[in-house]
Motif scaffolding. Sequence first.
Motif, short mmCIF file in Angstrom:
data_model
loop_
_atom_site.label_atom_id
_atom_site.label_comp_id
_atom_site.label_asym_id
_atom_site.label_seq_id
_atom_site.Cartn_x
_atom_site.Cartn_y
_atom_site.Cartn_z
N ALA A 1 28.36 -4.76 -7.45
CA ALA A 1 26.77 -4.13 -7.69
C ALA A 1 25.67 -4.89 -7.78
O ALA A 1 25.82 -5.91 -8.18
CB ALA A 1 26.66 -2.85 -8.81
N ASN B 1 18.41 -10.76 -4.20
CA ASN B 1 19.27 -9.83 -4.84
C ASN B 1 19.97 -10.58 -5.80
O ASN B 1 20.30 -11.78 -5.74
CB ASN B 1 20.22 -9.19 -3.71
N LYS C 1 11.97 -1.61 -4.56
CA LYS C 1 13.09 -2.12 -5.24
C LYS C 1 14.28 -1.76 -4.45
O LYS C 1 14.39 -0.66 -3.83
CB LYS C 1 13.12 -1.54 -6.84
N THR D 1 20.99 -5.62 -7.67
CA THR D 1 19.76 -5.07 -7.67
C THR D 1 18.82 -6.32 -7.11
O THR D 1 19.15 -7.46 -7.02
CB THR D 1 19.31 -4.82 -9.29
N LEU E 1 18.70 -1.17 -4.78
CA LEU E 1 19.94 -1.03 -5.68
C LEU E 1 20.91 -1.01 -4.63
O LEU E 1 20.93 -0.21 -3.60
CB LEU E 1 19.70 0.44 -6.46
N GLN F 1 22.59 0.16 0.40
CA GLN F 1 21.45 -0.18 -0.33
C GLN F 1 20.32 1.01 -0.19
O GLN F 1 20.25 1.55 0.64
CB GLN F 1 20.67 -1.59 0.32
#
Length: 521
Positions: free
Chosen positions: A490, A475, A505, A492, A507, A376
Amino acid sequence: MMGLRAGLLLVCCWVMSSGAAAQGTASVLPSPDALLPTTPVTWSLTQETWNLPAGETMGMTGGSLWWGVNERLKLGLASYGATRGERGGFITLGVASELQHRWSQDWSSTLGLYVGAGGGRGGQPLAGGGLMLRTDVGLAYDTQRWGRLGAGVSHVRFPDGTISSTQPFVRYDYSFNSLMVGGHLQSVSGSVNAGTIGVKPLATRGQEFALVARDMRLSAQAGASSGTRMQLLGVEWTADLDERWFLKLESEGAMGGQSSGYMQILAGGGYRLPVWQGGAVKIHAALGPAGGGAVDTRGGLIWDAGVALQQRMTRHDSLELAWGKVGGFSGHFKGDSLGLKWVHHFSHPEVGSEPVSALALAGLDAQNLRIRLAHQTYKGAATAWRTTYPGLAVSNLGVQLDYFMTPADQTTQWFVSGQGLAAYKGQAGAYMTGLVGGGVHRLLPGNWFAEAEALVGAGGGGGLATGGGLVGQFNAGLGHRLSKQLSIMATTGHIAALRGDFKAKVLGLALVYDLTTFAGR
């Protein structure tokens, strides 16, 4: 092993499907005549001393949990924490692999690799971004009955920091076997009925998993600039040796007070004495590495002992009120604590190295689990999200463990999750977070799936402005199944401190492994 700072989470989210039929990916239950192989599992304890700049030394204790892939290869999770010296709270976690060559029934050699992240206790220049690499070579003698004793040489390096040390180590291994199946079974409540064939069901041994909230009052000397009181959030696991004696492992992190970044990982045991129907008194003691958040544990090794009153609320759940004393083996760390625990009771089958007949699963339920090896990256969403290097993103490595409450053949599946991550890049070595929560998993056409999860827990260290340490994270993700066991996903999301300026933020990218274990009803 197991994550580090933990807390409680609620999730309520909905993932829309495209309207086409979702493709099922679950395995069927084993046929009655099937033989299920068991998996060798090893618990390891390592002791070594690192050489730091300016002639300083730091004694490190490592704990690892290994799963055997075959006779030569093991994969596992590991954590290292300072227990001697002046840097209590310097802790890392990561993943490891090991090759083993057996020279005889008693003697074997090993070659190992560990990749982890962490730091702490004023060690940011030492750890840099936090990435830790460790290689080792060792020789071990198997006592057969009491475990394996070993010694060797290891090399530890923090590429972004100043630690580069080669040293001898000693190690103890204890091995056992567990019943695990790759992939998810279609029914988490289905079990094989032995009927009148006469196959003896597997014996089981009791275990407990607990969510822990603890208020700790420290002496003024131990609190340093952080004050003398903090609130901890974490998890605890216990395994029964018999009806009275048990072993336990716990991990907790600060989420209140002025000590964000403090954490402890303790191992020990205790005695359970039934006193009335559904009620018991538990006496317990444990020790392990702890520190951070300006709490002075000096070398880092602390002890914890106390008494608890446990009361069953349902067949599988209890509430527990615990009181204890804590202290350090060096420095001024000492105090007392009051804790409240929600405890879930279950049992695990006892197996050996021989394959298990599916008929012996009578009386057991399949438990669908998932392990995520996660990466992350945090990108700041507030000006003061970091007290140092505010323009740098922070990259983290960690492990996430999920338990599915819904059968795997359903399109929408709910799960609960525990997650632990540590910074390895971005000059935030020593930042760690431990979260618990839950989410929803939605099957989509073509082996795709979508997810959403919400988590809460403790986080701190590395110059991230997490206030008292309580953080929440949300998430959303999209994944693709590569095989019955493996997927890639994946994500975000967003993470923020509930009482601090930290907002970022998120990812993420994760390699996902699905498996099924079995537990008594």
